[in-house]
Design an enzyme around this catalytic site. Structure first.
Site, PDB file in Angstrom:
ATOM      1  N   ARG A 279       3.077  -6.361   9.085  1.00 20.72           N
ATOM      2  CA  ARG A 279       2.394  -5.255   9.752  1.00 20.72           C
ATOM      3  C   ARG A 279       3.037  -4.890  11.088  1.00 20.72           C
ATOM      4  O   ARG A 279       3.075  -3.711  11.452  1.00 20.72           O
ATOM      5  CB  ARG A 279       0.913  -5.580   9.903  1.00 20.72           C
ATOM      6  CG  ARG A 279       0.203  -5.537   8.551  1.00 20.72           C
ATOM      7  CD  ARG A 279      -1.243  -5.910   8.667  1.00 20.72           C
ATOM      8  NE  ARG A 279      -1.952  -5.696   7.406  1.00 20.72           N
ATOM      9  CZ  ARG A 279      -2.996  -6.400   7.029  1.00 20.72           C
ATOM     10  NH1 ARG A 279      -3.472  -7.363   7.807  1.00 20.72           N
ATOM     11  NH2 ARG A 279      -3.584  -6.153   5.875  1.00 20.72           N
TER      12      ARG A 279
ATOM     13  N   HIS B  86      -2.119  -5.601   1.686  1.00 24.58           N
ATOM     14  CA  HIS B  86      -3.404  -6.285   1.539  1.00 24.58           C
ATOM     15  C   HIS B  86      -3.109  -7.678   1.031  1.00 24.58           C
ATOM     16  O   HIS B  86      -2.195  -7.868   0.232  1.00 24.58           O
ATOM     17  CB  HIS B  86      -4.301  -5.563   0.514  1.00 24.58           C
ATOM     18  CG  HIS B  86      -5.415  -6.437   0.016  1.00 24.58           C
ATOM     19  ND1 HIS B  86      -6.620  -6.547   0.664  1.00 24.58           N
ATOM     20  CD2 HIS B  86      -5.481  -7.283  -1.050  1.00 24.58           C
ATOM     21  CE1 HIS B  86      -7.386  -7.414   0.007  1.00 24.58           C
ATOM     22  NE2 HIS B  86      -6.713  -7.872  -1.038  1.00 24.58           N
TER      23      HIS B  86
ATOM     24  N   THR C 117      -4.560  -7.040  11.195  1.00 21.18           N
ATOM     25  CA  THR C 117      -4.823  -5.725  10.611  1.00 21.18           C
ATOM     26  C   THR C 117      -4.328  -4.607  11.523  1.00 21.18           C
ATOM     27  O   THR C 117      -3.769  -3.618  11.062  1.00 21.18           O
ATOM     28  CB  THR C 117      -6.333  -5.559  10.330  1.00 21.18           C
ATOM     29  OG1 THR C 117      -6.754  -6.623   9.470  1.00 21.18           O
ATOM     30  CG2 THR C 117      -6.631  -4.233   9.666  1.00 21.18           C
TER      31      THR C 117
ATOM     32  N   PHE D 223     -15.924   4.043   6.516  1.00 20.20           N
ATOM     33  CA  PHE D 223     -14.527   4.329   6.154  1.00 20.20           C
ATOM     34  C   PHE D 223     -14.246   4.203   4.660  1.00 20.20           C
ATOM     35  O   PHE D 223     -13.112   4.419   4.224  1.00 20.20           O
ATOM     36  CB  PHE D 223     -13.571   3.411   6.934  1.00 20.20           C
ATOM     37  CG  PHE D 223     -13.787   1.941   6.683  1.00 20.20           C
ATOM     38  CD1 PHE D 223     -13.263   1.316   5.556  1.00 20.20           C
ATOM     39  CD2 PHE D 223     -14.514   1.176   7.585  1.00 20.20           C
ATOM     40  CE1 PHE D 223     -13.456  -0.037   5.326  1.00 20.20           C
ATOM     41  CE2 PHE D 223     -14.715  -0.183   7.366  1.00 20.20           C
ATOM     42  CZ  PHE D 223     -14.181  -0.786   6.231  1.00 20.20           C
TER      43      PHE D 223
ATOM     44  N   ARG E 244      -1.483 -14.508   4.651  1.00 21.00           N
ATOM     45  CA  ARG E 244      -2.243 -13.830   5.700  1.00 21.00           C
ATOM     46  C   ARG E 244      -1.495 -13.917   7.038  1.00 21.00           C
ATOM     47  O   ARG E 244      -1.469 -12.963   7.816  1.00 21.00           O
ATOM     48  CB  ARG E 244      -3.663 -14.384   5.789  1.00 21.00           C
ATOM     49  CG  ARG E 244      -4.447 -14.034   4.509  1.00 21.00           C
ATOM     50  CD  ARG E 244      -5.917 -14.325   4.599  1.00 21.00           C
ATOM     51  NE  ARG E 244      -6.604 -13.440   5.521  1.00 21.00           N
ATOM     52  CZ  ARG E 244      -6.884 -12.157   5.290  1.00 21.00           C
ATOM     53  NH1 ARG E 244      -6.515 -11.576   4.157  1.00 21.00           N
ATOM     54  NH2 ARG E 244      -7.539 -11.446   6.184  1.00 21.00           N
TER      55      ARG E 244
ATOM     56  N   LYS F  82       0.805  -1.216   0.000  1.00 13.53           N
ATOM     57  CA  LYS F  82       0.000   0.000   0.000  1.00 13.53           C
ATOM     58  C   LYS F  82       0.847   1.279   0.000  1.00 13.53           C
ATOM     59  O   LYS F  82       2.047   1.246   0.240  1.00 13.53           O
ATOM     60  CB  LYS F  82      -0.937  -0.024   1.212  1.00 13.53           C
ATOM     61  CG  LYS F  82      -1.953  -1.163   1.158  1.00 13.53           C
ATOM     62  CD  LYS F  82      -2.853  -1.120   2.372  1.00 13.53           C
ATOM     63  CE  LYS F  82      -3.900  -2.213   2.336  1.00 13.53           C
ATOM     64  NZ  LYS F  82      -4.765  -2.142   3.542  1.00 13.53           N
TER      65      LYS F  82
ATOM     66  N   ASN G 166      -1.793   0.137   7.061  1.00 16.66           N
ATOM     67  CA  ASN G 166      -1.268  -1.150   7.513  1.00 16.66           C
ATOM     68  C   ASN G 166      -0.387  -1.859   6.484  1.00 16.66           C
ATOM     69  O   ASN G 166      -0.177  -3.064   6.565  1.00 16.66           O
ATOM     70  CB  ASN G 166      -2.394  -2.055   8.015  1.00 16.66           C
ATOM     71  CG  ASN G 166      -3.404  -2.381   6.939  1.00 16.66           C
ATOM     72  OD1 ASN G 166      -3.158  -2.218   5.750  1.00 16.66           O
ATOM     73  ND2 ASN G 166      -4.563  -2.871   7.353  1.00 16.66           N
TER      74      ASN G 166
END
EC number: 2.7.4.6
Length: 140
Positions: A104, A117, A93, A59, A87, A11, A114
């Site tokens: 993270r 994805h 998260t 959001f 994951r 991100k 964070n």
């Protein structure tokens, strides 16, 4: 074990801090192969389509704004149980609740920023991959 593919986004908060290589190192250390990768500037339409499942959430607008605020790196990862493995490698998260050594825990700034994805299921992965990659761009 089943060889799977999953979709990943590094991100804007991570790309702004030049963390693509650091994130990729964690991914590869976990035994996942990066079989497609490109740095893009996500359009508003792409972000709204990608996060359509959250459209009714309060959001949603902030999420779309964030994902279009700077470059992202979209990826296809492959490996044994790639979806669950990635994951696990991403971590929770909320970075304060993420396990030590996860992407993270190491790199995320907040729940919103964070850093990464990852797809949550095989069906989702297939749709997400197809949104950003043509078949000939995936080189396994």
């Amino acid at each position: 074990m089943a060889t799977e593919r999953t979709f990943s986004i590094i991100k804007p908060d991570a790309t702004a801090r030049n963390l693509t290589g650091a994130v990729n190192a964690i991914i590869e250390k976990a035994g996942l192969r990066i079989i497609a990768q490109k740095r893009i500037r996500m359009t508003r339409e792409q972000a709204e389509t990608f996060y359509a499942v959250h459209k009714a959430r309060p959001f949603f607008g902030e999420l779309v704004d964030f994902m279009t605020s700077g470059p992202v790196v979209v990826q296809v990862l492959e490996g044994d149980n790639a979806i669950s493995k990635y994951r696990e490698v991403m971590g929770a998260t909320d970075p304060s609740k993420a396990a030590d050594g996860t992407i993270r825990k190491v790199h995320a700034l907040s729940i919103g920023e964070n850093s990464v994805h990852g797809s949550d299921a095989a069906e989702t992965a297939a749709v997400e991959i197809a949104q950003f990659f043509a078949g000939n761009e995936i080189v396994g």
